[in-house]
Motif scaffolding. Structure first.
Motif, PDB file in Angstrom:
ATOM      1  N   TYR A 199     -23.830  96.535 -78.681  1.00  0.00           N
ATOM      2  CA  TYR A 199     -24.100  96.757 -77.466  1.00  0.00           C
ATOM      3  C   TYR A 199     -23.111  96.498 -76.266  1.00  0.00           C
ATOM      4  CZ  TYR A 199     -27.019  96.962 -72.905  1.00  0.00           C
ATOM      5  OH  TYR A 199     -27.335  97.222 -71.557  1.00  0.00           O
ATOM      6  N   GLU A 200     -22.827  97.250 -75.496  1.00  0.00           N
ATOM      7  CA  GLU A 200     -21.931  97.121 -74.394  1.00  0.00           C
ATOM      8  C   GLU A 200     -22.051  98.211 -73.299  1.00  0.00           C
ATOM      9  OE1 GLU A 200     -19.205  95.087 -71.873  1.00  0.00           O
ATOM     10  OE2 GLU A 200     -19.700  94.546 -74.041  1.00  0.00           O
ATOM     11  N   PRO A 201     -22.581  97.692 -72.082  1.00  0.00           N
ATOM     12  CA  PRO A 201     -22.948  98.478 -71.145  1.00  0.00           C
ATOM     13  C   PRO A 201     -21.595  99.553 -70.552  1.00  0.00           C
ATOM     14  CG  PRO A 201     -23.801  96.628 -70.515  1.00  0.00           C
ATOM     15  CD  PRO A 201     -22.780  96.261 -71.777  1.00  0.00           C
ATOM     16  N   GLY A 202     -22.243 100.806 -70.499  1.00  0.00           N
ATOM     17  CA  GLY A 202     -21.309 102.002 -70.216  1.00  0.00           C
ATOM     18  C   GLY A 202     -20.230 102.576 -71.141  1.00  0.00           C
ATOM     19  N   LEU A 203     -20.295 101.821 -72.289  1.00  0.00           N
ATOM     20  CA  LEU A 203     -19.359 102.216 -73.406  1.00  0.00           C
ATOM     21  C   LEU A 203     -19.527 103.316 -74.242  1.00  0.00           C
ATOM     22  CD1 LEU A 203     -16.354 101.062 -73.754  1.00  0.00           C
ATOM     23  CD2 LEU A 203     -17.126  99.539 -75.848  1.00  0.00           C
ATOM     24  N   GLU A 204     -20.881 103.578 -74.351  1.00  0.00           N
ATOM     25  CA  GLU A 204     -21.350 104.539 -75.511  1.00  0.00           C
ATOM     26  C   GLU A 204     -21.302 105.748 -74.893  1.00  0.00           C
ATOM     27  OE1 GLU A 204     -24.439 104.075 -78.702  1.00  0.00           O
ATOM     28  OE2 GLU A 204     -25.569 105.133 -77.219  1.00  0.00           O
ATOM     29  N   GLU A 205     -21.082 105.985 -73.281  1.00  0.00           N
ATOM     30  CA  GLU A 205     -21.099 107.118 -72.549  1.00  0.00           C
ATOM     31  C   GLU A 205     -19.686 107.445 -72.552  1.00  0.00           C
ATOM     32  OE1 GLU A 205     -24.880 104.876 -71.204  1.00  0.00           O
ATOM     33  OE2 GLU A 205     -22.783 104.426 -71.590  1.00  0.00           O
ATOM     34  N   LEU A 206     -18.920 106.575 -72.651  1.00  0.00           N
ATOM     35  CA  LEU A 206     -17.354 106.926 -72.732  1.00  0.00           C
ATOM     36  C   LEU A 206     -17.057 107.400 -74.035  1.00  0.00           C
ATOM     37  CD1 LEU A 206     -14.930 106.721 -70.795  1.00  0.00           C
ATOM     38  CD2 LEU A 206     -14.465 104.429 -71.673  1.00  0.00           C
ATOM     39  N   LEU A 207     -17.666 106.830 -75.193  1.00  0.00           N
ATOM     40  CA  LEU A 207     -17.386 107.347 -76.371  1.00  0.00           C
ATOM     41  C   LEU A 207     -17.792 108.629 -76.793  1.00  0.00           C
ATOM     42  CD1 LEU A 207     -16.630 106.703 -79.426  1.00  0.00           C
ATOM     43  CD2 LEU A 207     -19.036 105.867 -79.721  1.00  0.00           C
ATOM     44  N   SER A 208     -18.850 108.969 -76.282  1.00  0.00           N
ATOM     45  CA  SER A 208     -19.431 110.197 -76.497  1.00  0.00           C
ATOM     46  C   SER A 208     -18.491 111.418 -75.667  1.00  0.00           C
ATOM     47  CB  SER A 208     -20.941 110.333 -75.679  1.00  0.00           C
ATOM     48  OG  SER A 208     -21.441 111.947 -76.020  1.00  0.00           O
ATOM     49  N   LYS A 209     -18.131 110.990 -74.563  1.00  0.00           N
ATOM     50  CA  LYS A 209     -17.129 111.696 -73.670  1.00  0.00           C
ATOM     51  C   LYS A 209     -15.971 112.258 -74.463  1.00  0.00           C
ATOM     52  CE  LYS A 209     -14.142 111.394 -69.681  1.00  0.00           C
ATOM     53  NZ  LYS A 209     -13.550 110.604 -68.619  1.00  0.00           N
ATOM     54  N   HIS A 210     -15.313 111.265 -75.086  1.00  0.00           N
ATOM     55  CA  HIS A 210     -14.237 111.342 -75.596  1.00  0.00           C
ATOM     56  C   HIS A 210     -14.192 111.855 -77.125  1.00  0.00           C
ATOM     57  CE1 HIS A 210     -11.394 110.100 -72.433  1.00  0.00           C
ATOM     58  NE2 HIS A 210     -12.048 109.162 -72.369  1.00  0.00           N
ATOM     59  N   VAL A 211     -15.248 111.628 -77.726  1.00  0.00           N
ATOM     60  CA  VAL A 211     -15.410 112.233 -79.060  1.00  0.00           C
ATOM     61  C   VAL A 211     -15.731 113.676 -79.029  1.00  0.00           C
ATOM     62  CG1 VAL A 211     -17.262 112.490 -81.020  1.00  0.00           C
ATOM     63  CG2 VAL A 211     -16.317 110.350 -80.292  1.00  0.00           C
ATOM     64  N   GLN A 212     -16.371 114.198 -77.788  1.00  0.00           N
ATOM     65  CA  GLN A 212     -16.669 115.371 -77.658  1.00  0.00           C
ATOM     66  C   GLN A 212     -15.580 116.387 -77.150  1.00  0.00           C
ATOM     67  OE1 GLN A 212     -19.979 116.031 -75.129  1.00  0.00           O
ATOM     68  NE2 GLN A 212     -21.110 114.748 -76.165  1.00  0.00           N
ATOM     69  N   ALA A 213     -14.515 115.562 -76.455  1.00  0.00           N
ATOM     70  CA  ALA A 213     -13.246 116.168 -75.984  1.00  0.00           C
ATOM     71  C   ALA A 213     -11.940 116.154 -77.072  1.00  0.00           C
ATOM     72  CB  ALA A 213     -12.632 115.481 -74.842  1.00  0.00           C
ATOM     73  N   GLY A 214     -12.197 115.547 -78.133  1.00  0.00           N
ATOM     74  CA  GLY A 214     -11.626 115.412 -79.172  1.00  0.00           C
ATOM     75  C   GLY A 214     -10.493 114.299 -78.901  1.00  0.00           C
ATOM     76  N   ASN A 215     -10.370 113.525 -78.084  1.00  0.00           N
ATOM     77  CA  ASN A 215      -9.460 112.675 -77.752  1.00  0.00           C
ATOM     78  C   ASN A 215      -9.363 111.452 -78.628  1.00  0.00           C
ATOM     79  OD1 ASN A 215      -8.779 114.340 -75.589  1.00  0.00           O
ATOM     80  ND2 ASN A 215     -10.221 113.284 -74.139  1.00  0.00           N
ATOM     81  N   ILE A 216     -10.385 111.232 -79.065  1.00  0.00           N
ATOM     82  CA  ILE A 216     -10.410 110.153 -80.143  1.00  0.00           C
ATOM     83  C   ILE A 216     -11.245 110.549 -81.621  1.00  0.00           C
ATOM     84  CG2 ILE A 216     -12.565 109.281 -79.441  1.00  0.00           C
ATOM     85  CD1 ILE A 216     -11.824 106.459 -80.037  1.00  0.00           C
TER      86      ILE A 216
END
Length: 435
Positions: free
Chosen positions: A47-64
């Motif tokens: 659990y870390e506030p705000g980090l899961e949203e950032l993860l989802s964003k970059h997984v979907q974009a193919g950046n990570i």
């Protein structure tokens, strides 16, 4: 730039996502299939506030991307960050087994020049060890450089800290590696300290140990304030406004915990003792921190009576601080252990942490149980003990809680409740020197 993050835990995942934000292509390497599966789905395993949203964003974009293919991951990336755990050993030193394994894998699989960066918190001299470990596994001499680049993330605000660092420390003697690291961090607006690896490694330990020292200092001072009838919060404010001291880490309470401060302070002490330079101030820092839970236990006994056998207490908060699910070295769990030894019955609550039998060493069962709501937790109890300063607990309806309790006692391990308000409701309130 193509970046490999070895170890997709708290530090590794946060570091990788920040580099995605800066426009780099990131690969996360781990051997844990469950972690990889969750990360592929855009889900954090902590659990870390705000980090899961950032993860989802970059997984979907193919950046990570995430993989367990060590050979391929090492070969295709330019910069390799080592972000694996360095757990505390029995003598207090850091266990470098995982770091060594990564270094040997790099030596085995690399086919061209790499910059290898130790992001994990490691003892002074580790960069040289990593260099030796890599060389020992090379089939032929291929050039590389090792850089020390410690992280300074606070659990609960890691995303903000990573995007807005106070400073970036780059420890290397290589001009080529220094240039690559500058390019990597060119988008950040903060001081960059360029030094040698040993200095860089010590900076991390020295910083965390100094912050731990501030916590133990105010906690020990709070004991004097208790004796003199002085409000320690007033003292904290009075000294914290001095710009040479600053207000941070001067909140009296149950002491520090988590994955960093206890481990790092002990590792620095071990390094100092091994080199014949005892750090006696830090030795006292550790002692004070270990005593804080016992100090609160004494306050509980003064309120409820010296015999706690059969008394039922509600413990609110299990993580070592708010906005994280980390229970490592949590003062809350230390206090619970003491209470169980006194044969008290424990009812626990935390907004995020869900304990499972065998994960913390606590005997989860009829005498030590976790409830889903605060109301269930406080019902029929002799006392409420506040152990973590979650916002949810700062907004509690104490009038409603009092109606559920057997006895109206509050023991505030974080000095977070308005004493005058709860005492006006008829509670017996005890905090840390908040007279």
């Amino acid at each position: 730039m193509r970046i490999l993050i070895v170890g997709t835990g708290y530090v590794g995942t946060t570091t990788g996502l920040i580099f995605c934000e800066m426009g780099h292509q990131v690969t996360g390497l781990d051997v844990d299939e469950q972690k990889l599966k969750a990360l592929h789905a855009g889900k954090l395993h902590f659990y870390e506030p705000g980090l899961e949203e950032l993860l989802s964003k970059h997984v979907q974009a193919g950046n990570i991307l995430f993989t367990n293919n060590t050979n391929k991951a090492i070969k295709k990336n330019d910069v390799i960050f080592i972000c694996v755990g360095t757990p505390k050993q029995e003598d207090g030193s850091a266990d470098l087994t995982y770091v060594k394994n990564v270094a040997q894998s790099i030596g085995k699989h690399m086919k061209e020049y790499k910059v290898v960066v130790t992001k994990s918190t490691v003892p002074v001299g580790t960069a040289q060890l990593v260099t030796e470990w890599i060389k020992s596994c090379q089939k032929e001499p291929i050039p590389f450089d090792v850089v020390s680049n410690p992280e300074f993330l606070r659990e609960g605000s890691a995303l903000y800290d990573a995007l807005n660092p106070d400073r970036i420390v780059i420890g290397t003697t290589s001009k080529k590696a220094r240039g690559i690291m500058r390019e990597l961090y060119q988008g950040f607006q903060c001081p960059i300290i360029e030094t040698n690896p040993k200095s860089s490694e010590l900076i991390k330990y020295a910083a965390n140990s100094f912050l731990a020292m501030k916590i133990s200092y105010i906690n020990e001072l709070a004991r004097l304030c208790d004796r003199l009838g002085i409000n320690v919060d007033d003292v904290s404010q009075g000294i914290g406004l001095d710009q040479r001291i600053g207000p941070h880490f001067l909140k009296a309470g149950m002491g520090y915990g988590g994955s960093c401060f206890p481990k790092d302070v002990n590792a620095l002490l071990q390094t100092a003792n091994a080199n014949g330079i005892p750090l006696t101030i830090l030795e006292r820092v550790v002692q004070v921190n270990a005593e804080q839970s016992l100090y609160l236990l004494d306050k509980i006994k003064q309120g409820l009576g010296s015999n706690l056998a059969g008394k039922t207490v509600a413990v609110l908060g299990l993580s070592f601080k708010a906005n994280t699910d980390d229970t490592r070295e949590s003062p809350s769990l230390v206090l619970i252990d003491h209470l169980l030894k006194e044969r008290a019955n424990i009812k626990m609550h935390d907004p995020i942490v869900k304990l499972e039998e065998g994960t913390t060493g606590l005997p989860i069962g009829p005498h030590c149980q976790q409830l889903q709501t605060v109301a269930e937790t406080v019902s029929g109890t002799d006392a409420v003990i506040l152990c973590t300063d979650w916002d949810e607990y700062k907004q509690l309806d104490w009038m409603a809680i009092q109606l559920l309790m057997k006895q109206p006692y509050i023991f505030d391990g974080r000095n977070m409740v308005d004493k005058a308000v709860v005492e006006a409701l008829g509670f017996h309130y005890t905090g840390f020197a908040n007279h």
